[in-house]
Design a protein around this motif. Structure first.
Motif, mmCIF file in Angstrom:
data_model
loop_
_atom_site.group_PDB
_atom_site.id
_atom_site.type_symbol
_atom_site.label_atom_id
_atom_site.label_comp_id
_atom_site.label_asym_id
_atom_site.label_seq_id
_atom_site.Cartn_x
_atom_site.Cartn_y
_atom_site.Cartn_z
ATOM 1 N N HIS A 194 -44.032 -11.864 23.199
ATOM 2 C CA HIS A 194 -43.886 -11.625 21.753
ATOM 3 C C HIS A 194 -42.425 -11.273 21.424
ATOM 4 O O HIS A 194 -41.875 -11.727 20.424
ATOM 5 C CB HIS A 194 -44.797 -10.482 21.297
ATOM 6 N N GLY A 210 -52.660 -6.767 18.121
ATOM 7 C CA GLY A 210 -54.015 -6.276 17.883
ATOM 8 C C GLY A 210 -54.359 -5.065 18.742
ATOM 9 O O GLY A 210 -55.025 -4.146 18.292
ATOM 10 N N ASP A 252 -57.508 -4.324 11.253
ATOM 11 C CA ASP A 252 -58.766 -5.049 11.503
ATOM 12 C C ASP A 252 -59.978 -4.181 11.174
ATOM 13 O O ASP A 252 -60.949 -4.642 10.571
ATOM 14 C CB ASP A 252 -58.834 -5.528 12.960
ATOM 15 N N GLU A 301 -53.014 -7.726 3.612
ATOM 16 C CA GLU A 301 -51.692 -8.009 3.042
ATOM 17 C C GLU A 301 -51.818 -8.806 1.737
ATOM 18 O O GLU A 301 -51.170 -8.500 0.738
ATOM 19 C CB GLU A 301 -50.827 -8.787 4.044
HETATM 20 O O1 KG4 Z 1 -50.228 -10.620 18.544
HETATM 21 P P1 KG4 Z 1 -51.505 -11.014 17.910
HETATM 22 O O2 KG4 Z 1 -51.587 -12.371 17.241
HETATM 23 O O3 KG4 Z 1 -52.677 -10.944 18.970
HETATM 24 C C1 KG4 Z 1 -52.721 -9.925 19.924
HETATM 25 O O4 KG4 Z 1 -51.983 -10.040 20.934
HETATM 26 O O5 KG4 Z 1 -53.458 -8.957 19.657
HETATM 27 O O6 KG4 Z 1 -51.873 -9.862 16.871
HETATM 28 C C2 KG4 Z 1 -53.074 -9.867 16.180
HETATM 29 C C3 KG4 Z 1 -53.041 -8.726 15.196
HETATM 30 C C4 KG4 Z 1 -54.358 -8.509 14.468
HETATM 31 O O7 KG4 Z 1 -54.689 -7.151 14.509
HETATM 32 C C5 KG4 Z 1 -54.049 -8.977 13.049
HETATM 33 O O8 KG4 Z 1 -54.814 -8.314 12.057
HETATM 34 C C6 KG4 Z 1 -52.584 -8.637 12.949
HETATM 35 O O9 KG4 Z 1 -52.043 -8.961 14.205
HETATM 36 N N1 KG4 Z 1 -51.890 -9.419 11.909
HETATM 37 C C7 KG4 Z 1 -51.358 -8.871 10.799
HETATM 38 C C8 KG4 Z 1 -50.862 -9.937 10.010
HETATM 39 N N2 KG4 Z 1 -51.092 -11.107 10.693
HETATM 40 C C9 KG4 Z 1 -51.728 -10.756 11.855
HETATM 41 N N3 KG4 Z 1 -51.276 -7.590 10.402
HETATM 42 C C10 KG4 Z 1 -50.692 -7.339 9.212
HETATM 43 N N4 KG4 Z 1 -50.222 -8.300 8.397
HETATM 44 C C11 KG4 Z 1 -50.272 -9.612 8.758
HETATM 45 N N5 KG4 Z 1 -49.793 -10.555 7.953
#
Ligand code: KG4
Ligand code: ZN
Length: 337
Positions: free
Chosen positions: A115, A138, A168, A185
């Protein structure tokens, strides 16, 4: 020209990407599993099965779109931790068998580190260590001090729940669907962020850890003590309050830590880094202290294989390959592999 074919399958997105040695993305396909929607969260066993279903087809599609053959690929990259163990194993087994059958190197990558490396795809000319990375996904919320591009130390992390998890959970309590971050958002646009009083966790000056469990409880108590009519009528303001409560401590603590360390650059990483309030708020606060803020474009914030390839590239150039006996694991946190 060298090409890396990369796999990301740590959670519910199956992704296959190909990048060249100069970080140019030839293709970055992401297949998000919709099968979990009806459950309001991710079912690990179902996720593994869906990865198995999609990974071969997506690989063929990626090669086609990049106009390459398997024989043109120089190395296979794959994330092996942290994540859902079954999902990681599917990606790793597929990557191993490809590397073995083609006689090319396998490169393993920590998902959180990838990331951070998503930032290098678009901004590598301007990023110079030392920098401070805020990794918000997440399952993770970590503040990581990179003294060099690959040498780092965790400077703060959540003591309980993650920021993404809080988005979430809040969305689930409000009956809004999954994943919660983008939904909240969208709803929060133009809302009053002071509508719901929510706790400001661990505000002490010298504390760089985060805590979201108290906030989760406060959101639950608030939602459960209001009727549906009230919640629906005030959803915009409730969403804005939740978003602000989650991102404010991230902004304050990250900038404060950057100042304490004397670093000039902050990198945002992980799914929550897609959040506009976080991106803009961080820029605004950091600007006051002449600290630069970088974040990946939206598609590169959430899980994707191009970032895995980007994290694998320095290892490819140094010949740091994995043995085919390597295993996936689900131990939390950022690590060098
Ligand atoms: O990094 P990621 O795609 O997957 C993991 O490695 O967990 O992160 C997913 C997380 C979820 O909790 C999702 O709700 C959050 O990122 N997320 C956001 C947004 N887009 C994804 N949180 C806030 N605002 C966003 N626009
Ligand atoms: Zn992720």
């Amino acid at each position: 020209m060298s090409y890396i074919l990369a796999y990301e399958s740590s959670c519910d997105d199956t992704s296959v990407a190909i990048i060249d040695q100069d970080y140019n993305i030839l293709v970055n396909l992401v297949s998000t599993q919709k099968e979990h929607l009806e459950f309001g969260g991710i079912l690990p066993e179902l996720a593994s099965r869906m990865h198995m279903k999609h990974i071969m087809l997506l690989s063929k599609k990626a090669l086609n779109e990049a106009n390459l053959k398997l024989q043109d690929i120089n190395a296979i990259a794959v994330s092996i931790n942290p994540g859902l163990i079954g999902s990681l194993i599917v990606g790793l087994a597929f990557a191993k068998s490809l590397a073995w059958s083609l006689g090319i190197p396998l490169i393993t990558v920590n998902h959180l580190l990838s990331h951070v490396f998503a930032n290098f795809i678009e901004h590598r000319e301007r990023i110079r260590a030392p920098f401070l990375a805020l990794v918000v996904s997440g399952g993770h919320t970590e503040l990581v001090h990179f003294e060099t591009d690959i040498g780092f130390e965790v400077a703060g992390k959540t003591l309980d729940d993650a920021a993404g998890e809080t988005f979430d959970k809040a969305a689930k309590l409000l009956g809004l669907g999954f994943p919660g971050g983008p939904i909240i958002e969208e709803l929060a646009k133009g809302g009053n962020q002071d509508f719901v009083p929510l706790p400001n966790p661990l505000p002490k000056k010298d504390n760089y850890n985060f805590s979201y469990s108290g906030m989760k409880t406060a959101i639950r108590t608030y939602v459960e003590s209001r009727d549906k009519e009230f919640l629906d009528a005030n959803m915009k303001d409730i969403a804005a309050s939740i978003q602000n409560a989650i991102v404010s401590p991230l902004i304050k603590k990250t900038v404060r830590k950057a100042r304490q360390l004397g670093v000039q650059q902050i990198l945002l990483a992980g799914g929550v880094a897609a959040n506009l309030a976080l991106r803009e708020g961080m820029k605004k606060e950091a600007d006051k202290h002449r600290i630069e803020v970088f974040f990946p474009s939206l598609k590169l914030c959430t899980d994707n294989a191009a970032m895995v390839a980007a994290a694998a590239l320095p290892k490819y150039k140094k010949g740091l390959y994995a043995d085919l006996s390597v295993n996936a694991d689900s131990i939390k946190g950022m690590r060098v592999l």
